[in-house]
Scaffold this motif. Sequence first.
Motif, PDB file in Angstrom:
ATOM      1  N   ARG A 273       0.834  -1.190   0.000  1.00 44.66           N
ATOM      2  CA  ARG A 273       0.000   0.000   0.000  1.00 44.66           C
ATOM      3  C   ARG A 273       0.884   1.261   0.000  1.00 44.66           C
ATOM      4  N   ILE A 274       1.974   1.207   0.749  1.00 44.19           N
ATOM      5  CA  ILE A 274       2.894   2.352   0.774  1.00 44.19           C
ATOM      6  C   ILE A 274       3.518   2.558  -0.608  1.00 44.19           C
ATOM      7  N   ALA A 275       3.859   1.458  -1.288  1.00 38.56           N
ATOM      8  CA  ALA A 275       4.451   1.588  -2.628  1.00 38.56           C
ATOM      9  C   ALA A 275       3.460   2.254  -3.584  1.00 38.56           C
ATOM     10  N   GLN A 276       2.196   1.899  -3.460  1.00 34.67           N
ATOM     11  CA  GLN A 276       1.170   2.523  -4.323  1.00 34.67           C
ATOM     12  C   GLN A 276       1.033   4.011  -4.050  1.00 34.67           C
ATOM     13  N   ILE A 277       1.066   4.360  -2.770  1.00 30.40           N
ATOM     14  CA  ILE A 277       0.934   5.773  -2.409  1.00 30.40           C
ATOM     15  C   ILE A 277       2.151   6.547  -2.898  1.00 30.40           C
ATOM     16  N   ARG A 278       3.334   5.960  -2.699  1.00 27.42           N
ATOM     17  CA  ARG A 278       4.561   6.664  -3.088  1.00 27.42           C
ATOM     18  C   ARG A 278       4.591   6.938  -4.577  1.00 27.42           C
ATOM     19  N   ALA A 279       3.979   6.044  -5.364  1.00 23.88           N
ATOM     20  CA  ALA A 279       3.969   6.236  -6.817  1.00 23.88           C
ATOM     21  C   ALA A 279       3.154   7.466  -7.207  1.00 23.88           C
ATOM     22  N   ARG A 280       2.332   7.970  -6.300  1.00 24.65           N
ATOM     23  CA  ARG A 280       1.527   9.157  -6.623  1.00 24.65           C
ATOM     24  C   ARG A 280       2.343  10.444  -6.552  1.00 24.65           C
TER      25      ARG A 280
ATOM     26  N   GLY B  85      10.132   1.921 -13.818  1.00 25.94           N
ATOM     27  CA  GLY B  85       9.051   2.035 -12.818  1.00 25.94           C
ATOM     28  C   GLY B  85       7.718   1.518 -13.330  1.00 25.94           C
ATOM     29  N   PRO B  86       7.279   2.018 -14.491  1.00 29.38           N
ATOM     30  CA  PRO B  86       5.997   1.533 -15.023  1.00 29.38           C
ATOM     31  C   PRO B  86       5.962   0.014 -15.184  1.00 29.38           C
ATOM     32  N   VAL B  87       7.058  -0.585 -15.676  1.00 32.66           N
ATOM     33  CA  VAL B  87       7.065  -2.038 -15.884  1.00 32.66           C
ATOM     34  C   VAL B  87       7.091  -2.771 -14.544  1.00 32.66           C
ATOM     35  N   GLN B  88       8.009  -2.361 -13.661  1.00 34.21           N
ATOM     36  CA  GLN B  88       8.214  -3.120 -12.417  1.00 34.21           C
ATOM     37  C   GLN B  88       7.144  -2.840 -11.365  1.00 34.21           C
ATOM     38  N   VAL B  89       6.741  -1.569 -11.246  1.00 31.49           N
ATOM     39  CA  VAL B  89       5.837  -1.207 -10.151  1.00 31.49           C
ATOM     40  C   VAL B  89       4.380  -1.189 -10.598  1.00 31.49           C
ATOM     41  N   LEU B  90       4.138  -0.665 -11.801  1.00 30.85           N
ATOM     42  CA  LEU B  90       2.742  -0.523 -12.244  1.00 30.85           C
ATOM     43  C   LEU B  90       2.288  -1.702 -13.111  1.00 30.85           C
TER      44      LEU B  90
ATOM     45  N   ALA C   5       5.165   0.649 -22.285  1.00 26.75           N
ATOM     46  CA  ALA C   5       6.071   1.439 -21.443  1.00 26.75           C
ATOM     47  C   ALA C   5       7.146   2.107 -22.304  1.00 26.75           C
ATOM     48  N   ARG C   6       7.630   1.372 -23.328  1.00 24.66           N
ATOM     49  CA  ARG C   6       8.677   1.917 -24.195  1.00 24.66           C
ATOM     50  C   ARG C   6       8.140   3.112 -24.986  1.00 24.66           C
ATOM     51  N   ALA C   7       6.944   2.959 -25.523  1.00 20.05           N
ATOM     52  CA  ALA C   7       6.358   4.049 -26.311  1.00 20.05           C
ATOM     53  C   ALA C   7       6.143   5.291 -25.442  1.00 20.05           C
ATOM     54  N   ARG C   8       5.667   5.067 -24.221  1.00 15.72           N
ATOM     55  CA  ARG C   8       5.432   6.213 -23.333  1.00 15.72           C
ATOM     56  C   ARG C   8       6.745   6.836 -22.891  1.00 15.72           C
ATOM     57  N   ALA C   9       7.762   5.999 -22.661  1.00 18.39           N
ATOM     58  CA  ALA C   9       9.068   6.509 -22.233  1.00 18.39           C
ATOM     59  C   ALA C   9       9.683   7.363 -23.340  1.00 18.39           C
ATOM     60  N   LEU C  10       9.542   6.900 -24.588  1.00 15.79           N
ATOM     61  CA  LEU C  10      10.073   7.681 -25.716  1.00 15.79           C
ATOM     62  C   LEU C  10       9.372   9.028 -25.821  1.00 15.79           C
ATOM     63  N   ALA C  11       8.066   9.015 -25.626  1.00 16.66           N
ATOM     64  CA  ALA C  11       7.311  10.268 -25.692  1.00 16.66           C
ATOM     65  C   ALA C  11       7.754  11.222 -24.586  1.00 16.66           C
TER      66      ALA C  11
ATOM     67  N   ARG D  28      11.645  10.120 -15.920  1.00 16.33           N
ATOM     68  CA  ARG D  28      11.426   8.881 -15.175  1.00 16.33           C
ATOM     69  C   ARG D  28      10.340   9.069 -14.108  1.00 16.33           C
ATOM     70  N   ALA D  29      10.389  10.212 -13.425  1.00 22.22           N
ATOM     71  CA  ALA D  29       9.357  10.469 -12.407  1.00 22.22           C
ATOM     72  C   ALA D  29       7.985  10.622 -13.067  1.00 22.22           C
ATOM     73  N   LEU D  30       7.940  11.325 -14.210  1.00 17.95           N
ATOM     74  CA  LEU D  30       6.656  11.548 -14.891  1.00 17.95           C
ATOM     75  C   LEU D  30       6.065  10.246 -15.422  1.00 17.95           C
ATOM     76  N   ALA D  31       6.936   9.264 -15.719  1.00 14.23           N
ATOM     77  CA  ALA D  31       6.457   8.002 -16.280  1.00 14.23           C
ATOM     78  C   ALA D  31       5.493   7.292 -15.339  1.00 14.23           C
ATOM     79  N   MET D  32       5.579   7.616 -14.055  1.00 12.64           N
ATOM     80  CA  MET D  32       4.679   6.989 -13.079  1.00 12.64           C
ATOM     81  C   MET D  32       3.349   7.727 -12.991  1.00 12.64           C
ATOM     82  N   LYS D  33       3.151   8.707 -13.861  1.00 10.46           N
ATOM     83  CA  LYS D  33       1.934   9.529 -13.852  1.00 10.46           C
ATOM     84  C   LYS D  33       1.608  10.058 -12.447  1.00 10.46           C
ATOM     85  N   PRO D  34       2.564  10.757 -11.861  1.00 10.20           N
ATOM     86  CA  PRO D  34       2.348  11.224 -10.484  1.00 10.20           C
ATOM     87  C   PRO D  34       1.322  12.347 -10.433  1.00 10.20           C
ATOM     88  N   GLU D  35       0.703  12.488  -9.282  1.00 14.78           N
ATOM     89  CA  GLU D  35      -0.250  13.583  -9.067  1.00 14.78           C
ATOM     90  C   GLU D  35       0.466  14.862  -8.673  1.00 14.78           C
TER      91      GLU D  35
END
Length: 252
Positions: free
Chosen positions: A81-88, A111-116, A123-129, A159-166
């Motif tokens: 649960r903490i990992a999910q919150i931290r991803a925000r 992050g997107p592959v391992q955590v999400l 993930a590759r397409a989004r990372a390139l963008a 890398r931080a933005l790839a997690m779609k943070p709030e």
Amino acid sequence: MITLRNIEKFYGSLPVVKGVSLEIRKGEVVCLVGPSGSGKSTLLRCINNLEALSGGEILLEGERVYYDWSPHGLKRHSASRIAQIRARLGMVFQDFNLFPHMTALQNVMEGPVQVLGVKKDEARARALALLQRVGLAERSDHYPDELSGGQKQRVAIARALAMKPEAMLFDEPTSALDPELVHEVLSVMRELRDDGMTMIIATHEMNFAREVADRIIFLDGGLIVEDSPPSVFFEANASVRKDSFLRNLSRR
Ligand SMILES: Nc1ncnc2c1ncn2[C@@H]1O[C@H](COP(=O)(O)OP(=O)(O)O)[C@@H](O)[C@H]1O
Ligand SMILES: [Mg+2]
């Protein structure tokens, strides 16, 4: 969106954050300034749960995170649960913290592959963008060693933005950069502000803070001594402590 209630942090018996309360609204940009050792990094690390709190509580969108009250006192949430919150909350560090054995692209995909659990192709397409968005499309196959400091920091932001943070937390993101590379990182941050990203930025870049911040928070000795919009913060009648802080900065 982010609520801090009476946050305290001790290292052993040393109080470093001494009761900080703060409300950060969605889309707001808050710059955290103050002398070295005033607790800026510690406060950011508490918000992202890289440090456990000694007291107080943190709420995201009104919901208490990391801990809950139980009949026996504060109880930590489960690790997942903490990992999910931290991803925000995306975090960008002074010294980049990229994975040295991975290319820029792999750093952003990780992050997107391992955590999400995002599929690799997606993930590759989004990372390139994202690398394109920070101006590094042609550097995607380079390793951190092969990038300048400004480029590394832009990869770290992607890398931080790839997690779609709030929200994004920045801890002196330009302090380790050669002066001529500072602007390329600040301009990416400026674009994030224009896109409405909520940001808390510890920084010594006063001109940047004056330009982008909705509020500037002056931390001294683990306490907020001022919380005001730039127009008020940079007024002539500054407190003695703030005056000497600003003067020291301009002498560096
Ligand atoms: N892991 C730690 N253990 C013990 N003391 C620490 C630790 N991290 C920071 N401190 C102390 O906490 C105080 C605040 O540090 P910090 O949050 O890094 O301030 P700032 O980022 O404003 O320079 C300093 O006195 C520092 O020495
Ligand atoms: Mg610091």
